[in-house]
Structure formats: structure tokens, C-alpha cells
Design an enzyme around this catalytic site. Sequence first.
Site, PDB file in Angstrom:
ATOM      1  N   TYR A  12       3.496   4.312 -11.784  1.00 55.37           N
ATOM      2  CA  TYR A  12       2.105   4.699 -11.889  1.00 55.37           C
ATOM      3  C   TYR A  12       1.786   6.001 -12.786  1.00 55.37           C
ATOM      4  CZ  TYR A  12       3.217   3.093  -7.053  1.00 55.37           C
ATOM      5  OH  TYR A  12       3.497   2.501  -5.815  1.00 55.37           O
TER       6      TYR A  12
ATOM      7  N   CYS B 136      18.628   0.731 -18.285  1.00 55.78           N
ATOM      8  CA  CYS B 136      18.479   0.182 -19.406  1.00 55.78           C
ATOM      9  C   CYS B 136      17.043  -0.386 -19.657  1.00 55.78           C
ATOM     10  CB  CYS B 136      19.530  -0.701 -19.721  1.00 55.78           C
ATOM     11  SG  CYS B 136      21.307  -0.256 -19.711  1.00 55.78           S
ATOM     12  N   GLU B 137      16.048   0.687 -19.643  1.00 57.73           N
ATOM     13  CA  GLU B 137      14.690   0.158 -19.866  1.00 57.73           C
ATOM     14  C   GLU B 137      14.003   1.568 -20.304  1.00 57.73           C
ATOM     15  OE1 GLU B 137      12.450  -2.070 -17.969  1.00 57.73           O
ATOM     16  OE2 GLU B 137      13.927  -3.150 -16.653  1.00 57.73           O
TER      17      GLU B 137
ATOM     18  N   GLU C 140      -3.300   7.258  10.117  1.00 58.07           N
ATOM     19  CA  GLU C 140      -1.834   6.613   9.338  1.00 58.07           C
ATOM     20  C   GLU C 140      -1.426   7.586   8.214  1.00 58.07           C
ATOM     21  OE1 GLU C 140      -3.049   1.999  10.401  1.00 58.07           O
ATOM     22  OE2 GLU C 140      -3.034   2.747   8.504  1.00 58.07           O
ATOM     23  N   PRO C 141      -1.402   8.672   8.198  1.00 57.74           N
ATOM     24  CA  PRO C 141      -0.846   9.729   7.278  1.00 57.74           C
ATOM     25  C   PRO C 141       0.478   9.454   6.675  1.00 57.74           C
ATOM     26  CG  PRO C 141      -0.941  10.985   9.153  1.00 57.74           C
ATOM     27  CD  PRO C 141      -1.502   9.758   9.652  1.00 57.74           C
ATOM     28  N   GLY C 142       0.966   8.980   5.520  1.00 55.21           N
ATOM     29  CA  GLY C 142       2.137   9.093   5.095  1.00 55.21           C
ATOM     30  C   GLY C 142       2.576  10.122   4.224  1.00 55.21           C
TER      31      GLY C 142
HETATM   32  N1  LLP Z   1      -2.024   2.838   6.347  1.00 55.11           N
HETATM   33  C1  LLP Z   1      -1.866   1.811   5.504  1.00 55.11           C
HETATM   34  C2  LLP Z   1      -2.289   0.525   5.947  1.00 55.11           C
HETATM   35  C3  LLP Z   1      -1.217   1.905   4.151  1.00 55.11           C
HETATM   36  O1  LLP Z   1      -1.196   0.813   3.497  1.00 55.11           O
HETATM   37  C4  LLP Z   1      -0.802   3.125   3.731  1.00 55.11           C
HETATM   38  C5  LLP Z   1      -0.041   3.326   2.430  1.00 55.11           C
HETATM   39  C6  LLP Z   1      -0.805   4.160   4.415  1.00 55.11           C
HETATM   40  C7  LLP Z   1      -1.356   4.003   5.815  1.00 55.11           C
HETATM   41  C8  LLP Z   1      -0.261   5.600   4.085  1.00 55.11           C
HETATM   42  O2  LLP Z   1      -1.033   5.981   3.022  1.00 55.11           O
HETATM   43  P1  LLP Z   1      -0.532   7.485   2.644  1.00 55.11           P
HETATM   44  O3  LLP Z   1      -1.188   8.465   3.720  1.00 55.11           O
HETATM   45  O4  LLP Z   1       0.771   7.922   2.172  1.00 55.11           O
HETATM   46  O5  LLP Z   1      -1.296   7.759   1.245  1.00 55.11           O
HETATM   47  N2  LLP Z   1       3.675   3.733  -3.537  1.00 55.11           N
HETATM   48  C9  LLP Z   1       2.567   4.374  -3.673  1.00 55.11           C
HETATM   49  C10 LLP Z   1       1.755   4.692  -2.539  1.00 55.11           C
HETATM   50  C11 LLP Z   1       1.367   3.371  -1.991  1.00 55.11           C
HETATM   51  C12 LLP Z   1       0.445   3.359  -0.687  1.00 55.11           C
HETATM   52  C13 LLP Z   1       0.556   2.281   0.287  1.00 55.11           C
HETATM   53  N3  LLP Z   1      -0.027   2.307   1.337  1.00 55.11           N
HETATM   54  C14 LLP Z   1       2.724   5.536  -4.293  1.00 55.11           C
HETATM   55  O6  LLP Z   1       3.958   5.985  -4.575  1.00 55.11           O
HETATM   56  O7  LLP Z   1       1.811   6.539  -4.707  1.00 55.11           O
END
Ligand code: LLP
Length: 413
Positions: free
Chosen positions: A313, A341-342, A270-272
Site C-alpha cells: 500500500y 529478492c524483489e 468492529e475496530p481492528g
Molecule cells: N470489519 C470488516 C468487515 C473488515 O473487513 C475490516 C477490515 C474490519 C472490520 C477492521 O477494519 P479496521 O478497523 O482495522 O480498519 N490490510 C490493510 C487493511 C485491510 C482491512 C480489511 N478489513 C492494511 O494493512 O491497511
Amino acid sequence: MHRFKYRGRKLYCEDVRVADIARAVGTPAYIYSKNTLLDHYNKLKHALREFSPLLCFSVKSNSNLAVLKTLVDVGAGLDIVSGGELYRAKLVKADPRKIVYAGVGKKQNEIIEAIRYGILFFNVESQEELELINRCAKRLKKKVNVAIRINPDVDVSTHKYITTGKAESKFGVDFKTAKNIFRSSWRYRSVDIKGVHLHIGSQILNLEPFEKAIRKTLRFLADNKIFIEYINIGGGLGIVYTFEKPQTAMGFAGRISSIIRKSGLKLILEPGRFISGNSGIMVTKVLFRKKTGSRNFVIVDSGMNDLIRPSLYEAYHNIVPVTKPQKPSARVKYDIVGPICETGDFLAKDRKLGRIKRGDLLAVMGAGAYGYAMSSNYNSRPRAVEVMVSGNRFFIGRKRETYRDLVRGETTR
Ligand code: LLP
């Protein structure tokens, strides 16, 4: 490799000048490179090709329909976490058999909608959720596939807000609970437990935690004689924001392949961020400069409502000029801050950059993941425009919000 490069003094996205896009659509603007998205997707797919893995792009990292469509069109699946993300998946005609649905708080209506669409499986995060899915499936007279999300209690050195695989985090179930669930699976007659799911955190730069989590999980399956079809190892692959040295797709594959091969399980990821992170930038314009005491502030037209990662973060995003100055100037330490305004509203602190003046355009790099997706209307600021570039063409993937959009659905009595 991403496709945001200088030609001479001008920053380009693929074959289009970023300054030309900003002139056409205004700022702040998110700009995505279609060919970078595809390149990153293909790299991972290629590195793991012996498994014909299902790569479910994590919609939460960037849910713009143009981005989703780009990936779905080349065969990507989707990792969703809400009814809203399911709605987006339907709009881009994602193959339901390539959708996995995670999240600790799925609601009944969301579960029913996903069953009706015929998704591949739910990543189940608690026993009570499993019971609810079973009831919904029974009502709909369907047999529904699920994977049990395991919390393998593995430490990951990333920001504490984005680590998910430690025992104290809310995600998944521990091995003991997982064992109980598998042992009592006969009770869930409308559910088929087809797999296990892991996701241990995000922006992970070393391979040990992945390997450890997978090994622990496979040992658990073997010790308990649990026979399933799939292992979903989640997302989390880190990327380069500045000086990081994350694993490459090939490095990642090299490390996990022998373990996965031995297990004989079908592989899902599940790459994001790995796909979308460096496929996008945010372009912002310098409104004012001011000096107070020892600090040089550059005030830009985007803030924590547009890109919250630095505030939330303390994330580091490279910031570069959209047009480099004719002659390089002495570097000055700037705080690049937004109009919100923060005090926590900043894009960068103590950043050494060439001289900046009013009206300059700056590009915030690596903003394709968790950028627009986490933006808000705080301070009643309309959300930015999103643009997709492919070769020498670009189009608006989402219009800039208007004041009317801001108050949609509101009434005064
Ligand atoms: N699968 C699940 C179940 C997840 O909760 C996530 C991300 C992913 C896949 C994708 O993860 P990735 O490959 O993108 O690392 N907002 C934070 C990151 C939060 C990630 C939440 N879950 C940031 O901006 O760094």
C-alpha cells in the site's frame, strides 16, 4: 496514547527496554503492549458508553492468541472472517454471543462450525450466501441470526485497496438487493434477519463517510419500514502513523451518537487497527549498508514477508532507533530494505534518519495491525517471533518459526 516511549536514549515498551527484549528473543520481533491495547479498547468503549456497544475486535488485524485473550478478558467481542479465526476465538474462549462473522466467501463447513458455536450473527454478503446459511441452519435444526451487509456506495479517501464501501467493490449488497432480501425474508425460515452491517473501508481519517453511510442506511430502513434490532457500523477508524490527524474516539462518538440514538438500534463496531495498530512495533536489525549511485541502502533482517504494508500500500511507518546515538548525527536519506529478492521489498524509502551502522536495532512503529497477520514465508523465511509486554514483564506470544516449521506437511513423493 501508545506505550512505546524513550527514557533517555533507550526505547521502552511499557517498562521494558526494547533492546532487552530483542536480545532475549532475537530479531525480527513483533512486540505488543498489553496496556496500549486495553487503553484503545477502553477509549472507544467509554466514548460510546451511552449505547453499551458491543466492540468486536477485528481478528484479521492481529490474530495472536495473547492479543485476543487480552481483549476477550475485558469483555470484547470478536469480528471473524474464517473458520481459522473462529478456531482462534474458541481457543481464547470468546463468548459466542459476542462473535460476528463477515466475509464474501464463507464455506459450508465454516458456516456449520459457526452455527454450532452459537455466534451472535453472520454478516451476510450475498443472497446465495443467505440461502446456504438458511439450509445449514435447517439441517442443524437451529434458527440463526444474520445481519445484511450493505454496500452504501460511499467514497472514502484511503488507499484504493482498502476501500470497501463503493458500488464497484465486492463487499455487501446494494440497497436494491437488500430490499429484495428483506421483502423475501419469509422464505428463509431458519434465519432471523436481526440487523444491518456496514464496513466502508480502513484507515479512514475523516468522519463524513461514516456519517453518510449510517444516514443512508437508516434512511433505507425507514423508507422501507424495515424493523431490526442491530446496526453494526464495522471498523475503519484511522490512526496516526506519522502526521495524520484522525478522529479521536470522542470525536467519532460525538459525530455519530445523535444519529444512532434516534434510530434506537443496538450498536456494534468492529475496530481492528484503532485498537491494535499503535499497540505493536516490529524490531529489526541492520545487517549491511551500501551505497549505489545516489542511494543509501540500509539492509535489515526483515522484509516484505514480515511486514508487507509498505510494499503493498506504499504505507508509511515511522522508523526509529531502539537506542538513540550518544551524540545526534547529521541526518542521511536512507532506503530501508529487506533481504527478499524483489525490488518492491522495502520498509521505507528516502527516509531521513541519524547515522545508522551495522548491528543497530530499528523499531518500525505502528506495526500492530496487519503486520504479523499478513506475514508470509516468502523466500522460505521463518516468520518472526511475537512478544507481549505488560508493565515490567514480557512473554513470547508466538515462537519464531523454525526451518522445520517451514516444511511442515511437505513431502517429496
Ligand atoms: N470489519 C470488516 C468487515 C473488515 O473487513 C475490516 C477490515 C474490519 C472490520 C477492521 O477494519 P479496521 O478497523 O482495522 O480498519 N490490510 C490493510 C487493511 C485491510 C482491512 C480489511 N478489513 C492494511 O494493512 O491497511
